[in-house]
Design a protein around this motif. Structure first.
Motif, PDB file in Angstrom:
ATOM      1  N   GLY A 267       0.831  -1.198   0.000  1.00  0.00           N
ATOM      2  CA  GLY A 267       0.000   0.000   0.000  1.00  0.00           C
ATOM      3  C   GLY A 267       0.863   1.245   0.000  1.00  0.00           C
ATOM      4  N   GLU A 268       0.235   2.389  -0.045  1.00  0.00           N
ATOM      5  CA  GLU A 268       0.989   3.646  -0.093  1.00  0.00           C
ATOM      6  C   GLU A 268       1.865   3.821   1.143  1.00  0.00           C
ATOM      7  OE1 GLU A 268      -1.248   7.162  -1.353  1.00  0.00           O
ATOM      8  OE2 GLU A 268      -2.836   5.809  -2.045  1.00  0.00           O
ATOM      9  N   ARG A 269       1.350   3.467   2.307  1.00  0.00           N
ATOM     10  CA  ARG A 269       2.130   3.620   3.537  1.00  0.00           C
ATOM     11  C   ARG A 269       3.369   2.717   3.514  1.00  0.00           C
ATOM     12  NH1 ARG A 269       1.024   5.591   8.533  1.00  0.00           N
ATOM     13  NH2 ARG A 269      -1.144   5.929   7.926  1.00  0.00           N
ATOM     14  N   GLU A 270       3.185   1.480   3.086  1.00  0.00           N
ATOM     15  CA  GLU A 270       4.303   0.539   3.021  1.00  0.00           C
ATOM     16  C   GLU A 270       5.350   1.008   2.018  1.00  0.00           C
ATOM     17  OE1 GLU A 270       0.973  -1.273   4.927  1.00  0.00           O
ATOM     18  OE2 GLU A 270       1.096  -0.371   2.928  1.00  0.00           O
TER      19      GLU A 270
ATOM     20  N   CYS B  30      15.933   4.964  -0.055  1.00  0.00           N
ATOM     21  CA  CYS B  30      16.382   6.203  -0.712  1.00  0.00           C
ATOM     22  C   CYS B  30      16.701   7.329   0.267  1.00  0.00           C
ATOM     23  CB  CYS B  30      15.305   6.717  -1.675  1.00  0.00           C
ATOM     24  SG  CYS B  30      14.940   5.635  -3.045  1.00  0.00           S
ATOM     25  N   GLY B  31      15.976   7.351   1.387  1.00  0.00           N
ATOM     26  CA  GLY B  31      16.154   8.454   2.325  1.00  0.00           C
ATOM     27  C   GLY B  31      15.101   9.540   2.204  1.00  0.00           C
ATOM     28  N   VAL B  32      14.018   9.281   1.434  1.00  0.00           N
ATOM     29  CA  VAL B  32      12.942  10.263   1.369  1.00  0.00           C
ATOM     30  C   VAL B  32      12.282  10.364   2.741  1.00  0.00           C
ATOM     31  CG1 VAL B  32      12.543   9.676  -1.059  1.00  0.00           C
ATOM     32  CG2 VAL B  32      11.093   8.649   0.699  1.00  0.00           C
ATOM     33  N   SER B  33      11.540  11.426   2.950  1.00  0.00           N
ATOM     34  CA  SER B  33      10.833  11.590   4.206  1.00  0.00           C
ATOM     35  C   SER B  33       9.764  10.516   4.351  1.00  0.00           C
ATOM     36  CB  SER B  33      10.167  12.972   4.260  1.00  0.00           C
ATOM     37  OG  SER B  33       9.310  13.065   5.383  1.00  0.00           O
ATOM     38  N   ALA B  34       9.678   9.929   5.539  1.00  0.00           N
ATOM     39  CA  ALA B  34       8.641   8.933   5.820  1.00  0.00           C
ATOM     40  C   ALA B  34       7.359   9.568   6.335  1.00  0.00           C
ATOM     41  CB  ALA B  34       9.160   7.934   6.850  1.00  0.00           C
TER      42      ALA B  34
ATOM     43  N   ASP C  13      12.066  16.247  -3.576  1.00  0.00           N
ATOM     44  CA  ASP C  13      12.257  15.023  -2.814  1.00  0.00           C
ATOM     45  C   ASP C  13      13.725  14.908  -2.417  1.00  0.00           C
ATOM     46  OD1 ASP C  13      11.248  12.801  -1.526  1.00  0.00           O
ATOM     47  OD2 ASP C  13      10.148  12.132  -3.289  1.00  0.00           O
ATOM     48  N   LEU C  14      14.025  13.933  -1.593  1.00  0.00           N
ATOM     49  CA  LEU C  14      15.355  13.835  -1.003  1.00  0.00           C
ATOM     50  C   LEU C  14      15.915  12.435  -1.184  1.00  0.00           C
ATOM     51  CD1 LEU C  14      17.374  15.494   0.827  1.00  0.00           C
ATOM     52  CD2 LEU C  14      16.351  14.272   2.750  1.00  0.00           C
ATOM     53  N   ILE C  15      17.192  12.368  -1.581  1.00  0.00           N
ATOM     54  CA  ILE C  15      17.926  11.108  -1.626  1.00  0.00           C
ATOM     55  C   ILE C  15      19.135  11.244  -0.709  1.00  0.00           C
ATOM     56  CG2 ILE C  15      19.327   9.575  -3.074  1.00  0.00           C
ATOM     57  CD1 ILE C  15      17.538  10.286  -5.425  1.00  0.00           C
ATOM     58  N   ASP C  16      19.296  10.294   0.178  1.00  0.00           N
ATOM     59  CA  ASP C  16      20.431  10.290   1.099  1.00  0.00           C
ATOM     60  C   ASP C  16      21.685   9.843   0.339  1.00  0.00           C
ATOM     61  OD1 ASP C  16      22.281   9.927   3.097  1.00  0.00           O
ATOM     62  OD2 ASP C  16      21.164   8.367   4.156  1.00  0.00           O
ATOM     63  N   PRO C  17      22.704  10.680   0.229  1.00  0.00           N
ATOM     64  CA  PRO C  17      23.897  10.290  -0.532  1.00  0.00           C
ATOM     65  C   PRO C  17      24.593   9.059   0.033  1.00  0.00           C
ATOM     66  CG  PRO C  17      24.306  12.308   0.712  1.00  0.00           C
ATOM     67  CD  PRO C  17      22.833  12.048   0.778  1.00  0.00           C
TER      68      PRO C  17
END
Length: 276
Positions: A52-55, A64-68, A77-81
């Motif tokens: 689902g969307e939450r999962e 990836c490091g995007v915000s949860a 959006d954010l990617i953790d290097p």
């Protein structure tokens, strides 16, 4: 060897990681489509139930490091290097194993305007190491779903990398092609190999439908994926994709050159010295 610190700095400066051009709105839309089973987001993957969307949001935060935070719905959006670097190390390890075993390899991209040079450089290095770079079904016609409806495209190879283009749009071998998420090109390429006398690939390297489509069919696959490509990371989580590298897949083509150098260095493949 290009240092990890230097590559981390480049990832951030080129916006390959850190705050990227892919927006939160684009990513969340892709998660909704994937959760709904939309083929445009599945990229050829037949995922296990329960995504689902939450999962998906929690998976993308982990990979990836995007915000949860589901309340975070706009902005870049954010990617953790650090996650990108860890995945690049795993990618290089798989490249090195392919070279050592002289595995037949298939390359394909749905981002030819941005990523063709990246994949072509890896193809050249693996070829020099003794791997067969496969080019099956060249010229095959493929009906690809686009935003304008279903359109016929041709499968072509440029410097060992598969792409699709509209018939007559460019001469065969031109270094341009169409952007696509479709898994049909890799399915047709693999079918041609299965019906022919040549070897089957032991590794597929690419993005979008190339990596997910190959992984779904049981072929070892590694590739790059953006924050709005959840299928690639779901494939990795389910064991269908061997390595998914989180990175913005739409920046300038030359910005990927330090990644090429880093991968070739770590995999001990020829060609790293050619990149500044």
């Amino acid at each position: 060897m290009l240092s990890t610190g230097a590559l981390r700095a480049h990832l951030l400066a080129a916006r390959l990681a850190g705050p990227v051009a892919t927006t939160r709105e684009e990513s969340l839309r892709s998660y909704r489509l994937f959760a709904a089973g939309d083929p445009r987001a599945l990229l050829g993957l037949d995922p296990e139930p329960g995504w689902g969307e939450r999962e998906l949001l929690h998976l993308m935060a982990d990979r990836c490091g995007v915000s949860a935070d589901p309340a975070h719905v706009s902005g870049p959006d954010l990617i953790d290097p650090e996650r990108t670097l860890a995945a690049l190390r795993a990618f290089a390890e798989r490249l090195g194993a392919a070279a050592a075993a002289r595995e037949p390899v298939l390359f394909g991209t749905g981002h030819p305007h941005r990523l063709l040079e990246f994949y072509a450089s890896l193809a050249r290095a693996l070829s020099a190491a003794g791997c067969v770079v496969l080019t099956p079904a060249q010229g095959a016609r493929i009906d690809v779903a686009t935003r304008f409806g279903v359109r016929t495209h041709c499968l072509d190879y440029v410097r060992g990398v598969a792409l699709v283009r509209a018939p007559g749009a460019r001469p065969p071998g031109s270094a341009t092609g169409a952007h696509t998420h479709s898994p049909l090109p890799v399915r047709i390429a693999l079918e041609a190999l299965a019906e022919g006398a040549g070897p089957l690939p032991q590794l597929v390297i690419g993005d979008h439908g190339w990596v997910c489509g190959a992984g779904q069919l049981g072929v070892d696959a590694i590739g790059l994926a953006d924050t709005d490509d959840p299928a690639v990371f779901v494939g990795e989580a389910e064991g269908r994709v061997a390595v998914a590298v989180p990175v913005d897949d739409g920046v300038r083509a030359d910005y990927y050159r330090p990644l090429t150098r880093y991968l070739l260095d770590r995999a001990s493949l020829p060609g790293a010295q050619e990149w500044p």
